[in-house]
Design an enzyme around this catalytic site. Structure first.
Site, PDB file in Angstrom:
ATOM      1  N   GLN B 258      34.654  32.141  54.927  1.00  0.00           N
ATOM      2  CA  GLN B 258      34.861  32.904  53.709  1.00  0.00           C
ATOM      3  C   GLN B 258      33.758  33.937  53.533  1.00  0.00           C
ATOM      4  OE1 GLN B 258      37.726  32.011  52.325  1.00  0.00           O
ATOM      5  NE2 GLN B 258      37.533  33.942  51.252  1.00  0.00           N
ATOM      6  N   HIS B 261      33.588  37.515  55.218  1.00  0.00           N
ATOM      7  CA  HIS B 261      34.486  38.612  54.820  1.00  0.00           C
ATOM      8  C   HIS B 261      33.724  39.756  54.178  1.00  0.00           C
ATOM      9  CE1 HIS B 261      38.612  37.707  55.671  1.00  0.00           C
ATOM     10  NE2 HIS B 261      38.499  36.482  55.234  1.00  0.00           N
ATOM     11  N   GLU B 326      40.875  31.600  44.983  1.00  0.00           N
ATOM     12  CA  GLU B 326      41.870  32.140  45.903  1.00  0.00           C
ATOM     13  C   GLU B 326      42.301  31.072  46.920  1.00  0.00           C
ATOM     14  OE1 GLU B 326      40.202  35.148  48.363  1.00  0.00           O
ATOM     15  OE2 GLU B 326      42.136  36.010  48.938  1.00  0.00           O
ATOM     16  N   HIS B 327      41.303  30.426  47.530  1.00  0.00           N
ATOM     17  CA  HIS B 327      41.573  29.365  48.508  1.00  0.00           C
ATOM     18  C   HIS B 327      40.922  28.057  48.056  1.00  0.00           C
ATOM     19  CE1 HIS B 327      41.153  33.196  50.904  1.00  0.00           C
ATOM     20  NE2 HIS B 327      42.390  32.845  51.227  1.00  0.00           N
ATOM     21  N   ASP B 360      45.204  32.005  57.112  1.00  0.00           N
ATOM     22  CA  ASP B 360      44.995  33.437  57.311  1.00  0.00           C
ATOM     23  C   ASP B 360      45.933  34.008  58.365  1.00  0.00           C
ATOM     24  OD1 ASP B 360      43.067  33.954  55.452  1.00  0.00           O
ATOM     25  OD2 ASP B 360      41.399  33.485  56.803  1.00  0.00           O
ATOM     26  N   HIS B 419      74.168  48.424  15.990  1.00  0.00           N
ATOM     27  CA  HIS B 419      74.279  47.182  16.759  1.00  0.00           C
ATOM     28  C   HIS B 419      75.313  46.262  16.109  1.00  0.00           C
ATOM     29  CE1 HIS B 419      70.499  48.500  18.537  1.00  0.00           C
ATOM     30  NE2 HIS B 419      70.489  47.469  19.363  1.00  0.00           N
TER      31      HIS B 419
END
Lengths: 431, 431
Positions: B258, B261, B326-327, B360, B419
């Site tokens: 992680q 990145h 996220e993960h 991934d 209406h």
């Protein structure tokens, strides 16, 4: 009102004028909204009360921000029984349709031995903004709150401005029908800020939905990312595809039902019979003489209304797809076969006895729909707005052996060596 | 790296520091992006070519904007067979999972006699932005293009900047695997503008997806509303929940996968054993000595990495939900029972042999996931991003009799008389 015919040379250029964006050009309220949000974040309830005094002429304390259960009951009880029955019928039909909409989770083990899953989970907390004054529609409360309730959202907090302290019985009755009891008498950008960031009295939510004025829309834009928001609605629109076997007055009333919303609303008739279209246009003029909202409806019809004469229904479908309108009425002998040609429409109403107003109140599907041709890529409000997905992958040693080497190869090709090692070190250990 | 223990007095305040937004504070590029979009709208291909000369040092004409089929084949053929097999395996797994994700249409007639429906329709055209240079990941091409393909999107147009004219064989190979053949060698805000508004060479699309730099993100924000966009991704993150029966080096590699990145990425270990956590931290230090991207991973781990020592797994789940990461990796003996306690996570990886890198590349579920705690309300990319819904209501005379009176009553209560008339005039005629 514009009169177009597909067999005329300038049809394309005149159609593109009709398709142009009708959104009002608004002076930017970004700066004042930024100030309001900053004040609510810094001073919490104090700022909320101050703004409410200033904008709504209503003195509040943190203790009176929330509308009490007694007040809700007292106001809601003012609604007469027949109207209450209508609200209840609407709520029950809306709830049924959105229940049918609920998606299923996914879980399966594939041939490589990996177990893959997808789970739908309701949001923890949702904020519902309800406009004050004339735009406070009880039907909007139902359409926004019920999908959240059906999705399983644990907490629904409502904010509604109450200028001069006046409560709206119908809105509170609608809230009660939906089981919403956490209601604050605050509005504007300050309400959006409170819902997004929380104050000592109003706990923050995860997503904010519901219509509002330019300040509310801008505040939603500014808090987006910190919380989720729904789309910002543009002016409303209907396309009505009708043959000459319809009663012209009914078609005229359906056009006017759209036009009476807003001077920027757009009502369009597509038909294959010019004589029939002329009778509809005459009926519109006649109805405008007595319609309570004739000023608004008349201006919408004059500025943005249109009649499009086509050669055949295939052509009509192609033009309806170009409009990608919020609402589409199909008043033909076989409406389903026409609807099968439609790729872009927020909601479709089939048959001579299914005016769009059915969908506004008692049909069941949501009436919060994509406007301004965004039906090309967007959808109406639904349970999906109040759910999110999480995916799962479970792998054991064999699963990792099946897919790990390819993963490590791709990771190395992308220059991500820790990614590759996280796979290959385990594969090495497994042998 | 921060070391937190739930049994310490300052735990809450230290946790909130970890949960704070890590997005880079970017100088606003709104003004230059507005200029670029205006130029592309006014001058079309000419502006596209001019910007590409200026920013990518590449002279283009309208004829060479598109990468030819021969060029795609020539470049893609450079990818070696093993890597091609890995790409193909990944594509086939991603395609299978997204196929399983496809939702069903809805249609039923209820007791009132109304037929209600909901139809999922693929978007007509989607634009896929692929960043140039080092961030041009072939796996991202698969993860963005395949859900669109599975959803049934008719046209997928890809834009990828090619600085100095250099093509990326892996990206073109990935595009070929996905059946994407409409690829333009343009990037930046100018590519987004072309996809949104169209030029003589690049037809407009309905939705734009894919990651990009600050200019691309701002351009997507500015064209939003005219077309759909995906969410703007923040820095990546993982939370790993692991007991002391795991190999510390594997946990360390997963944290580093992680961290490598981005310096703003966040890797967090939650465990109940401080001694085990210390062994993991030592393994991180050891791996950093040899990791190619040690500078990035080391800074991410130093600035944003964390170890959280908990008393039990219920506490771990509560903290993982606070991170809404996220993960999420669950390296426990019974990962499923832990996962059942998780409400907020982009994607979850279950078991000791399921590092996040599986997801991934070759897991099947999408790797484009909500970051920065937005998993509270947002979901990963999916076929749902490339479909929209249209609802239908069909009513005959009996259906209108069943629901029309309630609708008319609600319309009158809202002051919308056209209406109400659109319903009551038909009801009167039906008798």
């Amino acid at each position: 009102m514009k009169w177009l015919q597909t067999d005329e040379a300038d049809f394309e250029s005149r159609l593109s004028v009709l398709l142009a964006d009708r959104s009002a050009v608004e002076t930017s309220v970004a700066a004042p909204v930024r100030d309001i949000i900053a004040a609510v974040r810094a001073q919490g309830d104090t700022a909320l009360c101050d703004y409410t005094t200033r904008f709504d002429r209503l003195a509040l304390s943190p203790d009176t921000l929330r509308i009490s259960a007694d007040e809700i009951a007292r106001e809601a009880d003012k609604v007469d029984a027949e109207l209450m029955d209508a609200l209840t019928l609407a709520a029950s039909r809306i709830e049924s349709f959105h229940r049918a909409q609920m998606p299923a989770n996914l879980s399966y083990t594939d041939e490589a031995g990996l177990t893959l899953g997808m789970r739908w989970i309701p949001l923890d907390a949702v904020g519902l903004y309800v406009p004050g004054g004339k735009a406070a529609y009880p039907s909007s409360v139902l359409m926004n709150a019920l999908p959240a309730r059906v999705a399983g959202v644990g907490r629904i907090a409502m904010c509604v401005p109450c200028p001069d302290g006046v409560l709206n019985p119908l809105v509170l009755a609608a809230a009660r029908v939906c089981g919403v009891s956490e209601i604050y008498r605050v509005g504007g950008a300050q309400a959006v800020a409170a819902l997004a960031y929380g104050t000592p009295t109003i706990r923050p939510v995860d997503r904010i939905v519901g219509p509002g004025n330019a300040y509310v829309a801008e505040a939603k834009r500014q808090v987006f990312g910190h919380v989720g928001i729904d789309s910002i609605a543009g002016p409303s629109e209907v396309v009505i595809v009708a043959d000459n076997r319809n009663e012209p007055r009914f078609v005229a009333l359906d056009l006017l039902a759209q036009a009476e919303h807003d001077e920027l609303a757009q009502a369009v008739l597509i038909t294959d019979d010019a004589a029939f279209a002329r009778r509809v246009v005459e009926a519109v003029e006649t109805e405008l003489k007595t319609l309570p909202r004739a000023a608004i409806a008349g201006k919408s019809w004059a500025d943005h209304g249109a009649v499009v004469i086509v050669d055949n229904w295939q052509e009509a479908a192609a033009i309806a797809n170009r409009f990608a309108s919020e609402h589409l009425e199909v008043m033909l002998e076989e409406p389903e076969s026409f609807a099968a040609m439609i790729r872009h429409a927020g909601a479709t109403f089939l048959g001579r006895n299914c005016p769009e107003a059915v969908g506004d109140y008692v049909g069941g599907p949501n009436h919060v729909l994509p406007t301004s041709r965004t039906a090309r890529f967007a959808s109406g409000l639904s349970v999906f707005d109040f759910l999110k997905r999480t995916t799962t992958i479970a792998a054991d040693a064999n699963g990792l052996r099946a897919v790990g080497p390819a993963g490590a190869r791709l990771a190395r090709a992308e220059g991500l060596h820790a990614h590759a090692l996280s796979l290959s070190a385990r594969l090495d250990a497994l042998g």
